[in-house]
Write an enzyme that holds these catalytic residues in place. Structure first.
Site, PDB file in Angstrom:
ATOM      1  N   GLU A  59       0.853  -1.199   0.000  1.00 50.19           N
ATOM      2  CA  GLU A  59       0.000   0.000   0.000  1.00 50.19           C
ATOM      3  C   GLU A  59       0.878   1.233   0.000  1.00 50.19           C
ATOM      4  O   GLU A  59       2.087   1.154   0.193  1.00 50.19           O
ATOM      5  CB  GLU A  59      -0.863   0.022   1.284  1.00 50.19           C
ATOM      6  CG  GLU A  59      -2.317  -0.358   1.080  1.00 50.19           C
ATOM      7  CD  GLU A  59      -3.143   0.768   0.469  1.00 50.19           C
ATOM      8  OE1 GLU A  59      -2.589   1.777   0.016  1.00 50.19           O
ATOM      9  OE2 GLU A  59      -4.373   0.604   0.429  1.00 50.19           O
ATOM     10  N   GLU A 119     -11.586  -3.550  11.805  1.00 51.84           N
ATOM     11  CA  GLU A 119     -11.995  -4.350  10.645  1.00 51.84           C
ATOM     12  C   GLU A 119     -12.409  -5.740  11.094  1.00 51.84           C
ATOM     13  O   GLU A 119     -11.723  -6.360  11.907  1.00 51.84           O
ATOM     14  CB  GLU A 119     -10.819  -4.512   9.676  1.00 51.84           C
ATOM     15  CG  GLU A 119     -10.482  -3.263   8.903  1.00 51.84           C
ATOM     16  CD  GLU A 119      -9.176  -3.416   8.127  1.00 51.84           C
ATOM     17  OE1 GLU A 119      -9.225  -3.910   7.000  1.00 51.84           O
ATOM     18  OE2 GLU A 119      -8.118  -3.057   8.673  1.00 51.84           O
ATOM     19  N   ASP A 130      -9.687   2.990  -3.389  1.00 48.32           N
ATOM     20  CA  ASP A 130      -8.657   2.855  -2.343  1.00 48.32           C
ATOM     21  C   ASP A 130      -7.648   3.987  -2.514  1.00 48.32           C
ATOM     22  O   ASP A 130      -8.010   5.145  -2.335  1.00 48.32           O
ATOM     23  CB  ASP A 130      -8.052   1.441  -2.467  1.00 48.32           C
ATOM     24  CG  ASP A 130      -7.310   1.008  -1.225  1.00 48.32           C
ATOM     25  OD1 ASP A 130      -6.839   1.868  -0.483  1.00 48.32           O
ATOM     26  OD2 ASP A 130      -7.159  -0.215  -0.996  1.00 48.32           O
TER      27      ASP A 130
END
Ligand SMILES: *[C@@H]1O[C@H](CO)[C@@H](O)[C@H](O)[C@H]1NC(C)=O
Ligand SMILES: *[C@@H]1O[C@H](CO)[C@@H](O)[C@H](O)[C@H]1NC(C)=O
Length: 339
Positions: free
Chosen positions: A43, A155, A239
């Site tokens: 990421e 999450e 994203d």
């Protein structure tokens, strides 16, 4: 689903798969090439123009990684504070980074030359202390050297508990200032070349929003929708994001198998860059001419069968031949006092 006439041919070579695509809407050819992997959840790519290296994070592995695009070697360092959502180099300090790890905003010392199991860390700030299940997610630095980034709520099976997170700005006094609250999964962000518009993604909204941006005071105002994925029948979740010099946005589609190019003024979809993996996490322009699109992806939660079907899940890709240029990424300004 997307409705472009697009033809792609996937070639498997000995070392790499090269995907040649011809798109009917935008003339020209581009190549999608996996260059390094597999990582768990790559990421936050950041092209470091000074060193011509790509930095990115591997969130749950708690790592900052450095990719040399020439040798394709990857070096990594482990950050003990928690999952690393973002890492950005510090101006004029080639071996220093700011990073969001767990709920800490930290300064990391790492020269990127070798793999280290632990880097010297200095905690500059801690956020969301009343939301212990949160963690730092994506962030970037503005033209004045201030960090903008946000958190993600707890999450469960890739579903995030809504409205637990916050989007902050942190300057050289290291005091986190709330910019947007509540958010759920603070993600992609970008400023245009003119530095008068700021774009932002809170993933579950399925929208990219625009704000007027005042670069000296660093204020955002006049929120409006710049692009709506649902209205455009696009599969996947927005994203990470970047912008090109034409002002078009490039958005990674998590579970959407590609990257979209969007004109935020006409709110129209210009291009879908298909990747051979579903979980596409973020994008950054780089290369000597700033004309290569680096794309990070995830292999998180995939079964063995799924990984067999997607041998390049979790790889970093480069897309060549898009015929656009990105903006050089800013680095964090520490100011005179360095802790
Ligand atoms: C760091 O680790 C990676 C992955 O194991 C390896 O490919 C690379 O050569 C290592 N780098 C150094 C400088 O030892
Ligand atoms: C999205 O799908 C709906 C229903 O199929 C259709 O009416 C609409 O025109 C589509 N929108 C776009 C932008 O393709």
């Amino acid at each position: 689903m997307l409705r472009f006439q697009q033809s792609c041919v996937f070639f498997t070579l000995i070392l790499a798969t090269v995907v040649h695509c011809e798109n009917s809407k935008e003339k020209g050819k581009y190549e999608v090439i996996p260059i390094a992997g597999r990582f768990t959840h790559a990421e936050g790519p950041h092209w470091d123009h000074r060193s011509q290296k790509l930095y990115f994070v591997d969130i749950a592995e708690q790592k900052i990684r450095k990719l040399d695009p020439v040798t394709l070697r990857v070096e990594s360092t482990f950050i003990a504070n928690g999952p690393v959502g973002v890492a950005i180099p510090i101006a004029d300090a080639p071996d220093q980074f700011v990073a969001g790890a767990g709920l800490d905003f930290v300064q990391v010392s790492w020269n990127g030359e070798r793999n280290t199991t632990r880097s010297p860390i200095h905690v500059l700030a801690t956020v969301d202390q009343n939301h212990q299940g949160n963690r730092w997610n994506d962030g970037k630095v503005d033209s004045a050297g201030r960090f903008w980034g946000g958190t993600i709520g707890p999450e469960e099976n890739e579903v995030v508990i809504p409205n637990q997170a916050t989007f902050y700005r942190i300057g050289k006094d290291f005091v986190p200032e709330v910019k947007l609250r509540p958010v759920t999964n603070s993600n992609g962000l970008a400023w245009n070349l003119q530095d008068d518009t700021f774009y932002y993604i809170d993933t579950p909204t399925l929208q990219i929003v625009a704000f007027d941006y005042e670069p000296i005071s660093g204020t955002i105002s006049n929120r409006r929708i710049a692009f709506d994925l649902k209205m455009n029948n696009i599969t996947g979740y927005p994203d990470g994001m970047t912008i090109d010099t034409d002002g078009n946005l490039w958005i990674a589609l998590y579970n959407g198998g590609g990257v979209i190019k969007v004109n935020p003024h006409t709110k129209s979809l210009l291009l879908f860059v298909e990747l051979p993996v579903k979980k596409v996490t973020s994008v950054a322009f780089g290369g000597p001419l700033m004309d290569l699109l680096y794309v990070t992806t995830s292999s998180r939660g995939l079964t063995k069968e799924e990984l067999n079907k997607e041998p390049y899940a979790g790889y970093v890709f480069v897309v060549k031949g898009l015929n656009v240029h990105g903006l050089i990424a800013n680095t964090f300004e520490m100011g005179a006092v360095k802790p």
